[in-house]
Scaffold this active site. Sequence first.
Site, PDB file in Angstrom:
ATOM      1  CE  LYS A   1      27.910 -11.641 -14.163  1.00 16.42           C
ATOM      2  NZ  LYS A   1      26.922 -12.078 -15.493  1.00 16.42           N
TER       3      LYS A   1
ATOM      4  CE  LYS B   1      18.378  -9.575 -18.964  1.00 14.00           C
ATOM      5  NZ  LYS B   1      19.870  -8.920 -19.189  1.00 14.00           N
TER       6      LYS B   1
ATOM      7  CE  LYS C   1      22.748 -17.273 -20.763  1.00  7.59           C
ATOM      8  NZ  LYS C   1      22.777 -16.452 -21.876  1.00  7.59           N
TER       9      LYS C   1
END
Length: 330
Positions: free
Chosen positions: A200, A115, A197
């Site tokens: 959304k 991140k 993976k």
Amino acid sequence: MNLPSVDMLSGIQPTGRLHLGNYLGAVREWVKIQENENLFVCLVDYHALTAAPLPDSLRAQTRSLLVDLLACGLDPEESVLFCQSDLPEHIELFWILSCVARFGEMARMTQFKDKGGGTDTESVGLGVLNYPVLQAADILLYGPNKVPVGEDQAQHLELTRELLRRFNKRYTPLFQEVRAHIPQVGKVLSLNQPSRKMSKSDPTGCVFIDEEAESLLKKVKRAVTDSGQGALSPGVLNLLGILASFNAEEGKKAHKEAEGGQLRYGDLKVAVAGVLEDALSGIREEKRAWLNRPDRVEEILQEGAKAARRIAQPRLAAIRDVVGLKGYPR
Ligand code: TRP
């Protein structure tokens, strides 16, 4: 010391609609577990703040996550469903544990590096670095033996174990060992980018748990099945995995046929769409029913918070005492 504790505890971030990856990786397992064990599920809205969501959308997503979980079969009569920020105790223990954690071990966490912590320490949020310490606090505030999570959480569980051992050694052996409980399903990959993976943020490759029949069929039909030479491609393996996770026998049979080159991918898609529709139609219906009961949803959160406090407060009191926070004269 005899502290109250729970059998199992897990957490999930209110960051949007649940999808098949969340369902197979964790939620379906929780639904099974709640039948036999005392299960606590924490909606971790403090964690969600690391992504700086709009305030109203965070509030709304906490409720809609609960609705999704209820629709999937989590039952407030069987398990305790509660919102993390209803118990500021989580933050107090977070601080205590952050004085046990070390900067170096936090900076090495995979998720932190992914991140931005790997390259951009100037602008990556401190909350992203601290995230796993808060997760350890979520766990140790309830003392479960097992934490049922997806495999992407294994490293965070290892950190929790490390922190609890260090705490026990530095102070008093207050915390029991805890282990991750990871379901046997493989990672669910994106239907249209099977190198990643399911997520959304890539909605065409993502099946939401309340996906309508029509778009479900569309998404599955468009799933990428291109094969590399020889071996089965990641896209095909993903579809086979999804099929097997709903119907083990059918999945096995299809896998064999695929290996023997006898399986038509069009047929595989029809089979996958079929098992998904069977599983999701009930969830869709339950979701509709829960959306009509917003008062009950609020009540479930209130009851959950009460049940959580009964465990968390005496445990935190003991922890405060053990580390020497002021307390009362003895
Ligand atoms: N980090 C977990 C995830 O992203 C969510 C989480 C927060 C959690 N606190 C937890 C999971 C405590 C298990 C136990 O999935």
